[in-house]
Design a protein around this motif. Structure first.
Motif, short mmCIF file in Angstrom:
data_model
loop_
_atom_site.label_atom_id
_atom_site.label_comp_id
_atom_site.label_asym_id
_atom_site.label_seq_id
_atom_site.Cartn_x
_atom_site.Cartn_y
_atom_site.Cartn_z
N ALA A 109 -4.42 11.08 -3.34
CA ALA A 109 -5.11 12.22 -2.75
C ALA A 109 -5.12 13.38 -3.74
CB ALA A 109 -4.41 12.65 -1.46
N PRO A 110 -6.18 14.20 -3.73
CA PRO A 110 -6.26 15.34 -4.65
C PRO A 110 -5.36 16.48 -4.17
CG PRO A 110 -8.18 15.30 -3.23
CD PRO A 110 -7.41 14.05 -2.91
N MET A 111 -4.07 16.28 -4.33
CA MET A 111 -3.07 17.21 -3.81
C MET A 111 -1.85 17.18 -4.74
SD MET A 111 -0.83 16.68 -0.34
CE MET A 111 -2.27 16.56 0.71
N ILE A 112 -1.26 18.34 -4.97
CA ILE A 112 -0.02 18.43 -5.73
C ILE A 112 1.06 19.02 -4.81
CG2 ILE A 112 1.15 19.47 -7.71
CD1 ILE A 112 -1.59 19.55 -9.11
N ILE A 113 2.10 18.24 -4.55
CA ILE A 113 3.17 18.69 -3.65
C ILE A 113 4.28 19.38 -4.43
CG2 ILE A 113 4.89 17.91 -1.98
CD1 ILE A 113 3.01 15.66 -1.20
N GLY A 114 4.62 18.85 -5.59
CA GLY A 114 5.59 19.51 -6.45
C GLY A 114 7.02 19.02 -6.31
N ARG B 33 2.18 13.37 7.10
CA ARG B 33 0.93 13.23 7.85
C ARG B 33 0.09 14.49 7.70
NH1 ARG B 33 2.07 9.37 12.66
NH2 ARG B 33 0.09 10.15 13.39
N TYR B 34 -1.07 14.44 7.05
CA TYR B 34 -1.54 13.26 6.36
C TYR B 34 -1.81 13.64 4.92
CZ TYR B 34 -2.28 10.90 10.82
OH TYR B 34 -2.11 10.32 12.03
N ILE B 35 -1.20 12.90 3.98
CA ILE B 35 -1.50 13.12 2.57
C ILE B 35 -2.90 12.61 2.28
CG2 ILE B 35 -0.94 12.29 0.25
CD1 ILE B 35 2.00 12.56 0.97
N ASN B 36 -3.23 11.45 2.76
CA ASN B 36 -4.56 10.89 2.52
C ASN B 36 -5.57 11.40 3.53
OD1 ASN B 36 -2.57 8.31 1.64
ND2 ASN B 36 -4.16 8.88 0.21
N GLY B 37 -6.84 11.45 3.11
CA GLY B 37 -7.91 11.93 3.95
C GLY B 37 -8.49 10.84 4.83
N ASP B 38 -9.59 11.15 5.50
CA ASP B 38 -10.20 10.23 6.45
C ASP B 38 -10.57 8.89 5.82
OD1 ASP B 38 -9.94 11.82 8.64
OD2 ASP B 38 -12.02 12.51 8.68
N GLN C 170 0.84 -1.19 0.00
CA GLN C 170 0.00 0.00 0.00
C GLN C 170 0.87 1.24 0.00
OE1 GLN C 170 -1.60 3.56 1.83
NE2 GLN C 170 -0.14 2.20 2.83
N LEU C 171 0.47 2.22 -0.82
CA LEU C 171 1.12 3.53 -0.79
C LEU C 171 0.04 4.60 -0.88
CD1 LEU C 171 4.21 3.03 -3.14
CD2 LEU C 171 4.25 3.41 -0.67
N GLY C 172 0.19 5.63 -0.07
CA GLY C 172 -0.68 6.80 -0.17
C GLY C 172 0.12 7.94 -0.75
N GLN C 173 -0.36 8.52 -1.85
CA GLN C 173 0.44 9.51 -2.55
C GLN C 173 -0.40 10.68 -3.04
OE1 GLN C 173 1.75 7.12 -6.05
NE2 GLN C 173 0.46 8.49 -7.24
N SER C 174 0.31 11.74 -3.44
CA SER C 174 -0.34 12.90 -4.05
C SER C 174 -0.57 12.64 -5.53
CB SER C 174 0.55 14.13 -3.86
OG SER C 174 1.80 13.93 -4.52
N LEU C 175 -1.23 13.58 -6.20
CA LEU C 175 -1.46 13.44 -7.64
C LEU C 175 -0.16 13.35 -8.42
CD1 LEU C 175 -4.39 15.97 -8.16
CD2 LEU C 175 -4.52 13.50 -8.52
N ASP C 176 0.88 14.02 -7.93
CA ASP C 176 2.16 13.99 -8.63
C ASP C 176 3.11 12.92 -8.09
OD1 ASP C 176 2.27 15.49 -6.30
OD2 ASP C 176 3.81 16.86 -7.03
N GLY C 177 2.55 11.91 -7.44
CA GLY C 177 3.33 10.74 -7.07
C GLY C 177 4.29 10.91 -5.93
N ARG C 178 3.98 11.80 -4.98
CA ARG C 178 4.85 12.02 -3.83
C ARG C 178 4.20 11.42 -2.58
NH1 ARG C 178 9.62 13.56 -6.23
NH2 ARG C 178 9.13 14.99 -7.93
N ILE C 179 5.04 10.82 -1.73
CA ILE C 179 4.54 10.26 -0.47
C ILE C 179 4.95 11.10 0.72
CG2 ILE C 179 4.42 7.91 -1.35
CD1 ILE C 179 7.07 7.34 0.09
N ALA C 180 5.76 12.13 0.49
CA ALA C 180 6.18 13.03 1.55
C ALA C 180 6.84 14.25 0.92
CB ALA C 180 7.16 12.34 2.51
N THR C 181 6.90 15.32 1.67
CA THR C 181 7.61 16.51 1.20
C THR C 181 9.12 16.27 1.28
OG1 THR C 181 7.80 17.52 3.40
CG2 THR C 181 5.77 17.95 2.16
N ALA C 182 9.90 17.20 0.77
CA ALA C 182 11.35 17.07 0.79
C ALA C 182 11.89 16.98 2.21
CB ALA C 182 12.00 18.24 0.05
#
Length: 271
Positions: free
Chosen positions: A218-223, A71-76, A54-66
């Motif tokens: 998750a509907p998020m773009i970290i960049g 906590r938390y990329i994914n929602g409830d 299992q992986l939880g990621q942003s729209l641009d394929g990131r699992i964490a910031t630099a």
């Protein structure tokens, strides 16, 4: 129409009894309860075991910031799904980096269900002795560290406390999925959930040891930041991994349920 709680109860019962869940028609739009059955049907009965990542990621394929914040990329709804995966597994596996960075409890709290055995793969023995995974007593824990001790097969799995298992190759730079799964099998743990982090899940994926993979987007773009997957390079799209997939709207996140034992070859790019 059955409630989510009713359906989840049936899934847990099937898991406990080693029974299969019913086939569902694909002719109409499934209800939330039917979607839940479809996602968890491949994990029941599971007498012969399975390995799911299992992986939880942003729209641009990131699992964490630099800086490592995740906590938390994914929602409830994504977090609830994560706890459901824990509840149907015998063991939940994380690497030492994830244990140190995210400080996960690895227990089932958001849903009804069973507590899996927590497994920390810590070849360099980085977890401090007071880390809560080693001290909180919330679930039995296997702490895998470097060493050549091979557990006796058919060894009873501990029901509480921490069991230190010196079983990992100290010279190996990356995780050895075959070794980890062999050790867990000695404890009778055949339904294995590889929860993280990205490098650990990627190692199991690259070794061909995942039966399924759940990617929650998750509907998020970290960049920038940590990528979800770290895999060997390929030159052609036809050499990429093309699993069969079903896409499920969880609410706060979109789940890609990937069957890695079945290829989606019909969708491959034509060269």
């Amino acid at each position: 129409m059955q409630s989510i709680e009713t359906v989840w109860g049936k899934i847990l019962e099937a898991r406990a009894r080693g029974q299969s869940l019913p086939e569902l028609s694909t002719d109409s739009e499934p209800s939330p309860g039917e979607q839940l059955l479809r996602v968890f049907r491949p994990l029941c009965p599971g007498e012969n075991g399975w390995v799911i990542g299992q992986l939880g990621q942003s729209l641009d394929g990131r699992i964490a910031t630099a800086s490592g914040a995740s906590r938390y990329i994914n929602g409830d709804d994504g977090l609830t799904h994560l706890h459901r995966l824990r509840a149907v597994a015998d063991a939940v596996v994380v690497g030492a980096g994830t244990a140190l960075e995210d400080n996960p409890r690895l227990t089932v709290r958001r849903v009804a269900g069973y507590q899996p055995v927590r497994v920390v793969v810590d070849r360099r023995d980085r977890l401090p002795g007071d880390h809560h995974l080693l001290t909180d007593g919330d679930a039995p824990t296997l702490h895998l560290v470097a060493g050549d001790a091979i557990p006796e097969c058919d060894r009873p799995c501990p029901e509480a406390g921490v069991t230190r298992v010196p079983c990992l190759d100290p010279e190996r730079e990356t995780i050895d999925p075959d070794r980890v799964l062999a050790v867990l099998a000695c404890f009778g743990l055949g339904r294995v959930f590889v929860e993280g982090g990205g490098r650990t899940v990627s190692a199991f994926l690259a070794a061909g040891r995942l039966d399924r993979l759940h990617v929650m987007v998750a509907p998020m773009i970290i960049g920038s930041g940590y990528p979800a997957f770290t895999l060997p390079e390929v030159d052609r799209l036809s050499d990429a991994i093309w699993p069969e997939a079903q896409v499920v709207n969880l609410g706060s996140d979109v789940l890609f349920d990937l069957d890695l034992r079945r290829s989606g070859a019909s969708h491959r790019a034509q060269e």
